[in-house]
Design an enzyme around this catalytic site. Sequence first.
Site, PDB file in Angstrom:
ATOM      1  N   TYR A 144      -7.898   1.858   5.740  1.00 51.32           N
ATOM      2  CA  TYR A 144      -7.594   0.502   6.196  1.00 51.32           C
ATOM      3  C   TYR A 144      -7.427  -0.373   4.971  1.00 51.32           C
ATOM      4  O   TYR A 144      -8.272  -0.357   4.071  1.00 51.32           O
ATOM      5  CB  TYR A 144      -8.745  -0.013   7.069  1.00 51.32           C
ATOM      6  CG  TYR A 144      -8.583  -1.443   7.528  1.00 51.32           C
ATOM      7  CD1 TYR A 144      -7.703  -1.769   8.552  1.00 51.32           C
ATOM      8  CD2 TYR A 144      -9.319  -2.463   6.942  1.00 51.32           C
ATOM      9  CE1 TYR A 144      -7.561  -3.087   8.981  1.00 51.32           C
ATOM     10  CE2 TYR A 144      -9.185  -3.780   7.372  1.00 51.32           C
ATOM     11  CZ  TYR A 144      -8.310  -4.080   8.382  1.00 51.32           C
ATOM     12  OH  TYR A 144      -8.169  -5.382   8.801  1.00 51.32           O
ATOM     13  N   ASP A 239      -7.155   0.930  -3.648  1.00 56.81           N
ATOM     14  CA  ASP A 239      -7.732  -0.185  -2.910  1.00 56.81           C
ATOM     15  C   ASP A 239      -9.256  -0.118  -3.060  1.00 56.81           C
ATOM     16  O   ASP A 239      -9.932   0.670  -2.393  1.00 56.81           O
ATOM     17  CB  ASP A 239      -7.313  -0.095  -1.440  1.00 56.81           C
ATOM     18  CG  ASP A 239      -7.881  -1.237  -0.615  1.00 56.81           C
ATOM     19  OD1 ASP A 239      -8.692  -2.023  -1.159  1.00 56.81           O
ATOM     20  OD2 ASP A 239      -7.527  -1.337   0.573  1.00 56.81           O
ATOM     21  N   LYS A 267     -14.061  -9.189  -1.385  1.00 59.13           N
ATOM     22  CA  LYS A 267     -15.146 -10.186  -1.382  1.00 59.13           C
ATOM     23  C   LYS A 267     -16.281  -9.955  -2.375  1.00 59.13           C
ATOM     24  O   LYS A 267     -16.994 -10.892  -2.723  1.00 59.13           O
ATOM     25  CB  LYS A 267     -15.696 -10.289   0.039  1.00 59.13           C
ATOM     26  CG  LYS A 267     -15.923  -8.920   0.696  1.00 59.13           C
ATOM     27  CD  LYS A 267     -15.527  -8.916   2.166  1.00 59.13           C
ATOM     28  CE  LYS A 267     -15.387  -7.491   2.672  1.00 59.13           C
ATOM     29  NZ  LYS A 267     -14.377  -7.274   3.665  1.00 59.13           N
TER      30      LYS A 267
HETATM   31  N1  HOZ Z   1     -12.568  -4.830   8.937  1.00 62.56           N
HETATM   32  C1  HOZ Z   1     -13.838  -5.155   8.421  1.00 62.56           C
HETATM   33  C2  HOZ Z   1     -14.633  -3.970   8.088  1.00 62.56           C
HETATM   34  N2  HOZ Z   1     -13.975  -2.888   7.509  1.00 62.56           N
HETATM   35  C3  HOZ Z   1     -14.613  -6.003   9.386  1.00 62.56           C
HETATM   36  C4  HOZ Z   1     -14.635  -7.385   8.939  1.00 62.56           C
HETATM   37  C5  HOZ Z   1     -15.491  -8.348   9.751  1.00 62.56           C
HETATM   38  O1  HOZ Z   1     -15.575  -8.249  10.966  1.00 62.56           O
HETATM   39  O2  HOZ Z   1     -16.069  -9.218   9.147  1.00 62.56           O
END
Ligand code: HOZ
Length: 428
Positions: A144, A239, A267
């Site tokens: 992802y 990534d 982040k």
């Molecule tokens: N797609 C995020 C984890 N791989 C989730 C992000 C979220 O819900 O804060």
Amino acid sequence: MKTDKSKAAFAEAKKYIPGGVNSPVRAFANVGANPLFIDRAKGSKIYDIDGNEYIDYVGSWGPMLLGHGNERVRAAVKAAADKGMSFGAPCLAETELAKRICTTVPCVDEVRMVNSGTEATMSALRLARGYTGRNIIVKFEGCYHGHSDSLLIKAGSGAATFGAASSAGVPEDFAKYTLVLPYNDTKAAEASFEKMGGEIAAVIVEPVAGNMGVVPPKEGFLVKLRSLTEEYGSVFIMDEVMTGFRLSLSGASGRFGVDADIITFGKIIGGGMPVGAYGGRRDIMEFVSPSGPVYQAGTLSGNPLAMAAGNAQLEYLRTHAYIYEEIEKKGEYLEREFTAAAKRNGVAARVNRVGSMMSVFFADAEVTDFKTASQSDTERFKKYFNEMLKRGIYLAPSQFESVFLSGAHSDDDLEKTVKAFGEVMEIL
Ligand code: HOZ
């Protein structure tokens, strides 16, 4: 465990926010539970609005490597806030953070700040296309890379959780430029490059997959991607939104000793604030506007609060690098104890771990790619998740996410977690 306030808050949120959440996995839909509304977090713990305390293994999906509310990060953000929330103009903290990243991660000469991992990967792809003059992107099934059009195809994380690995709303005309291959399959990568290597702009990969649950790269997989992209003049994008500054100070690229042309960060380089970045080889990065022809911009990019948090967190890590060894040991401990408890109770479980990232799959066979990850027993995961939650352990509410350990997890936290895991295995 009373969760009445969270239940009421979710009902209210659903009136005004699609599905009641601002990011799908948070809805807890896949684990058949009501999401917990969080009031505050400190160290290894989070507290919901009903006053329940949990040992947190989500850590805001990775960035809280130091635990929640690190004093130095908080102080830096407060000081920055006193000077202004956003300027939309250059500030010194941007150069400071960029320099930190460039001097810590060997293959990054220049870096551009953005606001999220999605922006970082989306911009990295545009850059790779602009630099090579080619269109095709290779990604791997179950990886992802955020929710931009080219990348939301056979994706992991929420896309896998909700059983629609490719999103509605992505035009086929875009999707046709994304070639999806099985993770860890070097033969498939070789065959694709032999067939169309001259058309491939970039290969993008999670060096340790964390969005189909944790799946480590097989020996030689990353090295092969590096050599193929080099041979065919494609851009190799790692990534590292999850792995950067987590698996080592120089991320997965440093841990495995494999360089990329571009690395994307998320982040964690903002101490948990909304930050992303993409950086890499100078000749490629010089294609980014205003140096070059690839356009990308943003008022909040390099935001002073986010930069202050990032500088404080990365400085803390630089001066307390022993944290990595400590977290590695914590990970080893959980892996060993979880594996033993599952075995003792005759539960078919596989614990995949790299450093402070870990997943438990309820599966007989080894999990090495999205196909094998998808074969794990998600009904069992659901029960596991809810039983752990009842015992005060807050895990990601999906089989297709990672556990994130932090420097703040104490021996006591880990022992409680192992105890809870043992009890849950007995009833699973
Ligand atoms: N797609 C995020 C984890 N791989 C989730 C992000 C979220 O819900 O804060």
